[in-house]
Scaffold this motif. Structure first.
Motif, PDB file in Angstrom:
ATOM      1  N   TRP A  46      24.960  41.179  30.485  1.00 43.36           N
ATOM      2  CA  TRP A  46      25.180  42.142  29.408  1.00 43.36           C
ATOM      3  C   TRP A  46      23.910  42.911  29.040  1.00 43.36           C
ATOM      4  N   MET A  47      22.761  42.274  29.112  1.00 49.45           N
ATOM      5  CA  MET A  47      21.527  42.980  28.775  1.00 49.45           C
ATOM      6  C   MET A  47      21.248  44.100  29.767  1.00 49.45           C
ATOM      7  N   TRP A  48      21.328  43.778  31.062  1.00 50.83           N
ATOM      8  CA  TRP A  48      21.082  44.808  32.067  1.00 50.83           C
ATOM      9  C   TRP A  48      22.171  45.880  32.040  1.00 50.83           C
ATOM     10  N   SER A  50      23.629  46.958  29.332  1.00 47.76           N
ATOM     11  CA  SER A  50      23.254  47.831  28.220  1.00 47.76           C
ATOM     12  C   SER A  50      22.132  48.784  28.620  1.00 47.76           C
ATOM     13  N   VAL A  53      23.569  51.521  30.996  1.00 50.59           N
ATOM     14  CA  VAL A  53      24.413  52.483  30.280  1.00 50.59           C
ATOM     15  C   VAL A  53      23.570  53.386  29.386  1.00 50.59           C
ATOM     16  N   LEU A  54      22.662  52.806  28.611  1.00 51.52           N
ATOM     17  CA  LEU A  54      21.828  53.601  27.712  1.00 51.52           C
ATOM     18  C   LEU A  54      20.893  54.530  28.497  1.00 51.52           C
ATOM     19  N   THR A  87      11.816  43.834  28.794  1.00 51.26           N
ATOM     20  CA  THR A  87      12.987  43.036  29.165  1.00 51.26           C
ATOM     21  C   THR A  87      12.612  41.664  29.723  1.00 51.26           C
TER      22      THR A  87
END
Length: 526
Positions: A46-48, A50, A53-54, A87
């Protein structure tokens, strides 16, 4: 009459090549995002997800219009900062609150599947197959697929941990001497590659039905057997069909396992779980670990400060000598002194490790000694500092030479006219002025040596080790000790290693801040 004056300015027009380049760039970004997003959703990253997408939205917002000109230049650096620095720090901090390590890397469902699959037992009427191991990825890491040939019928099957055994059309594979030697889209591992990855391959169990699976026996054989364990989702238990024993979920230490009726761990396999501050409590409250951490921290400080001090003193002294115009052949001497800096560090470290050999090393042979450099903790520390001096003084020599040449000659002449000797001029005039320029570099050098993993790992591998001690050796600094915790022979413990890394990160930041604060004292020397 038409005006003869040129317009004050002309509006910029977008050329066709510019438009095409922009369309191709944005199209490539969109293609990468379209490929990456489903994969990350499937892997639950989910972090990657996000970040992708951003970043995609930001790229289209910035580069599809003529607006936001400053953002066009700031965005690439900001993106790389987030991806490669921020990250990883966030992920490391996150892992420090988990039990991530060997046997606890996957989900609970994956752990249950692995435990059940590994309970496959051979029976008297088990079917045996000729085995070929293949992969569509890395020959060492996998993932691996098993190609099975029934010696009696010649039928070919394939399967892996996620896909049940199924028959393969004869046209999709090539069979030689009863073994699959070629398969479309797969690389068949040879005997050497199978041997290299055997520990991983041996754990494979390819399901046939809910109660049957194929297990590997040796490098080129596999058998069909029945699973002894079965999982009941309603009660969250595993049941052994032979003994009737039931295993439920229980906590051992800070990690959940399937345990027997006495609360003892029944299987080594567990799953990734949050453990709160358990890793930090273990670091600071466990007497043995705290002692090792403290000893490694003290030696890390000594190693870092000693390396910076020794390399600076030698480099500065050589720079002073060769800064004297009366010395002939200065360029040649400077070129020779830079040679250790030109040789790749890992080569120098490996060469020096041979110099310290007790029986036939260059140092003992030349000096007629029989010192056990790598077997004695004190001598090993001296060897590390000596080797790091050899590798580091050319850098300090370069820095000091540049700083000396920037000091006005009239300052030194004024000091000499006031009656100062050469030594007094060097200590009271030249050195303070030079430190103004090189002090930040000394701080950076300290931070580098504080985490100088290569100097330890390639020279001494952290040794020598005391009997029964495997976590920290006599020359281990904090970063090499963390490496051993994370990838040591006793099993990887990434969660605890992450907690130690966070503590190391905080220590490095505090020490660097203190040093930079002291360097502000030199600002008045102007």
């Amino acid at each position: 009459m038409p005006s003869t004056h040129a317009p004050a300015h002309r509006e910029r027009t977008t050329t066709i090549p510019t438009i095409l380049a922009r369309v191709l760039f944005l199209g490539a970004v969109l293609a990468v995002a379209a490929f990456s997003v489903p994969v990350m959703i499937q892997l639950q990253q989910w972090m990657w997800l996000s970040i992708v997408v951003l970043a995609t939205i930001a790229i289209f917002a910035l580069y599809s219009t003529k607006r936001f000109v400053p953002g066009k230049y700031l965005f690439p650096g900001t993106l790389f900062l987030v991806v490669f620095l921020i990250t990883p720090i966030i992920l490391t901090i996150g892992y420090s609150f988990t039990n991530f390590g060997d046997g606890t890397r996957g989900t609970k469902e994956q752990a249950i599947d692995s435990i059940v699959a590994n309970s496959v037992q051979q029976s008297d009427d088990s079917t045996w197959y000729n085995l070929s191991v293949a992969t569509q990825g890395d020959p060492v890491e996998g993932p691996f697929t098993l190609f099975l040939v029934d010696p009696g019928t010649g039928t070919v099957y394939q399967g892996d941990e996620t896909a049940p055994v199924q028959e393969v059309p004869s046209g999709d594979v090539e069979v030689t001497s009863g073994f699959v030697t070629d398969a479309d889209g797969y690389t068949i591992l040879d005997a050497r590659e199978v041997n290299t990855a055997y520990d991983t391959i041996q754990q494979l169990a390819v399901p046939i039905t809910d109660s049957e699976a194929v297990r590997i026996q040796g490098a080129n054989q596999a058998f069909e057997g029945s699973t002894v364990l079965s999982y009941d989702e309603a009660s969250d238990t595993l049941t052994d069909s032979r003994s009737g024993e039931v295993y439920s979920v229980g906590t051992v230490g800070d990690t959940e396992y399937f345990v027997n009726a006495d609360g003892e761990r029944a299987f080594s396999q567990s799953w990734l779980q949050g453990v709160g501050l358990s890793n930090y409590e273990r670091l600071f409250t466990n007497a043995g670990i705290a002692k090792q951490f403290g000893a490694a921290f003290v030696w890390t400080l000594v190693f870092s400060l000693g390396s910076v001090l020794l390399t600076f003193v030698v480099g500065f002294a050589l720079a002073l000598v060769l800064n004297d115009e009366r010395v002939k052949g200065r360029r040649l001497y400077r070129s020779v002194l830079l040679m250790p800096y030109a040789v790749p560090g890992f080569i120098s470290l490996l060469v020096w490790s041979n110099f310290y050999n007790r029986d036939f090393g260059l140092i003992n042979e030349t000096l007629g000694m029989h010192l056990n450099w790598m077997g004695d903790p004190t001598l090993a520390k001296a060897a590390v500092l000596l080797t790091n001096l050899w590798m580091g003084f050319p850098y300090m020599f370069i820095v000091s030479t540049g700083a000396l040449q920037s000091i006005p000659s009239d300052v030194m002449e004024a000091a000499r006219m006031d009656g100062a000797s050469r030594l007094q001029t060097t200590i009271k005039v030249v050195t303070p002025l030079l430190l103004v320029a090189v002090a930040p570099l000394l701080v950076a050098s300290f931070a580098f040596n504080f985490n100088n993993f290569n100097a330890i790992q390639l020279l001494t591998e952290g040794g020598p080790f005391l009997p029964g001690e495997y976590t920290r050796g006599g020359t281990d600094i904090l970063i090499s000790m963390i490496y051993r915790i994370a990838f040591g022979g006793s099993g990887a413990d990434f969660g605890f290693a992450s907690a130690v890394s966070v503590a190391l990160f905080a220590l490095t930041g505090v020490l660097a801040a203190i040093q930079f604060r002291f360097t502000t004292v030199l600002e008045d020397v102007n």
